[in-house]
Write a protein that holds these residues in place. Structure first.
Motif, short mmCIF file in Angstrom:
data_model
loop_
_atom_site.label_atom_id
_atom_site.label_comp_id
_atom_site.label_asym_id
_atom_site.label_seq_id
_atom_site.Cartn_x
_atom_site.Cartn_y
_atom_site.Cartn_z
N UNK A 68 10.41 29.88 30.85
CA UNK A 68 9.02 29.78 31.30
C UNK A 68 8.65 28.33 31.56
N UNK A 69 7.61 28.14 32.33
CA UNK A 69 7.24 26.80 32.79
C UNK A 69 6.95 25.87 31.62
N UNK A 70 6.42 26.38 30.52
CA UNK A 70 6.02 25.53 29.40
C UNK A 70 7.12 25.43 28.33
#
Length: 270
Positions: A68-70
């Motif tokens: 995921x992006x984070x």
């Protein structure tokens, strides 16, 4: 076919040089990798893994699990839903000796994750002080972790109904800050230092960390160079604390001894 008498050279990025003589014999024929992800449903996971956290493999993105992006991509993920995990993890080149000054400036926190839903986890982490790592282990059974003598970092342990035990050498270097409802917050080694402490406080994570969690099992932490009988003595203390009968203690410890002997046999002859 490659000459088996010639050790494989490490697959480091071009700016990292390492001579074969600097590589421990145990991993001289193991090519370093990164972003290892092993997930098994009913089988155990056992192996020796050599990781270079600075190596960025030039491969298509679909070859690696999505993140995921984070989230940060973890260097090692071992996940067994129905079996145990026995892992010997080497973080190169810190595990092999001195680290060049330019390498130390680019050090990166190595992220290791081990999860087993029902069986025990036994993991050894070999790394130098120049290569910090974050190890997360989660299981419903027992967790045993072996650390390098140079380890300095945070330690958080959670057990619902088990016991947390440390070898005498680890105990001598450990400071307990809190223990609330089965959760312990400790520091192993000396102070982290102002710079590392600020980085950890700000979430940058340059200091080593241990996060061990089990529901019903016990947690044991020792150093790599400590003899197996140290861990056996720790098991006796655990069962004595839980008031288990001597017969059960003897049977369990004999089983552990056989497992360790089998592990030595596999390591030397398999």
């Amino acid at each position: 076919m490659a000459d088996q008498s010639t050790p494989l050279l490490p697959s480091y990025s071009s700016h990292i040089q390492s001579s074969t003589a600097d590589i421990p014999k145990a991993i001289r024929h193991v090519r370093p990798g990164n972003y290892l992800n092993i997930r098994r449903t009913r089988k155990a996971i056992e192996g020796t893994y050599v990781i270079d956290p600075l190596w960025e493999p030039n491969i298509p993105s679909y070859m690696l699990p999505p993140v995921r992006a984070w989230e940060s991509r973890q260097n090692v993920v071992l996940n067994s839903e129905g079996g145990h995990i026995i892992a010997d993890v080497w973080i190169r080149p810190g595990s092999a000796g001195a680290v060049p000054a330019e390498r130390a400036k680019t050090r990166k926190l190595t992220l290791l994750e081990m999860r087993s839903k029902s069986e025990h986890i036994n993991v050894k982490v070999r790394a130098g002080p120049e290569d910090p790592f974050s190890l997360t282990c989660s299981s419903k059974s027992h967790i045993t972790v072996y650390l390098p003598r140079t380890y300095t970092g945070l330690f958080i342990a959670l057990t619902q109904s088990g016991v947390v035990r440390f070898s005498p050498a680890v105990t001598a270097r450990m400071t307990v800050f809190t223990e609330v409802d089965g959760t312990q917050h400790c520091l192993i080694g000396s102070d982290l230092g102002d710079e590392v402490s600020r980085n950890v406080e700000q979430g940058q994570g340059h200091g080593s960390e241990l996060h061990l969690s089990t529901d019903k099992g016990h947690i044991m932490v020792a150093f790599l160079d400590e003899e197996p009988h140290v861990v056996v003595r720790m098991m006796w203390r655990i069962y004595a604390t839980l008031r288990v009968s001597p017969t059960v203690c003897f049977a369990v410890n004999m089983w552990l001894l056989l497992c360790m002997l089998y592990g030595v046999y596999v390591y030397l002859f398999a």
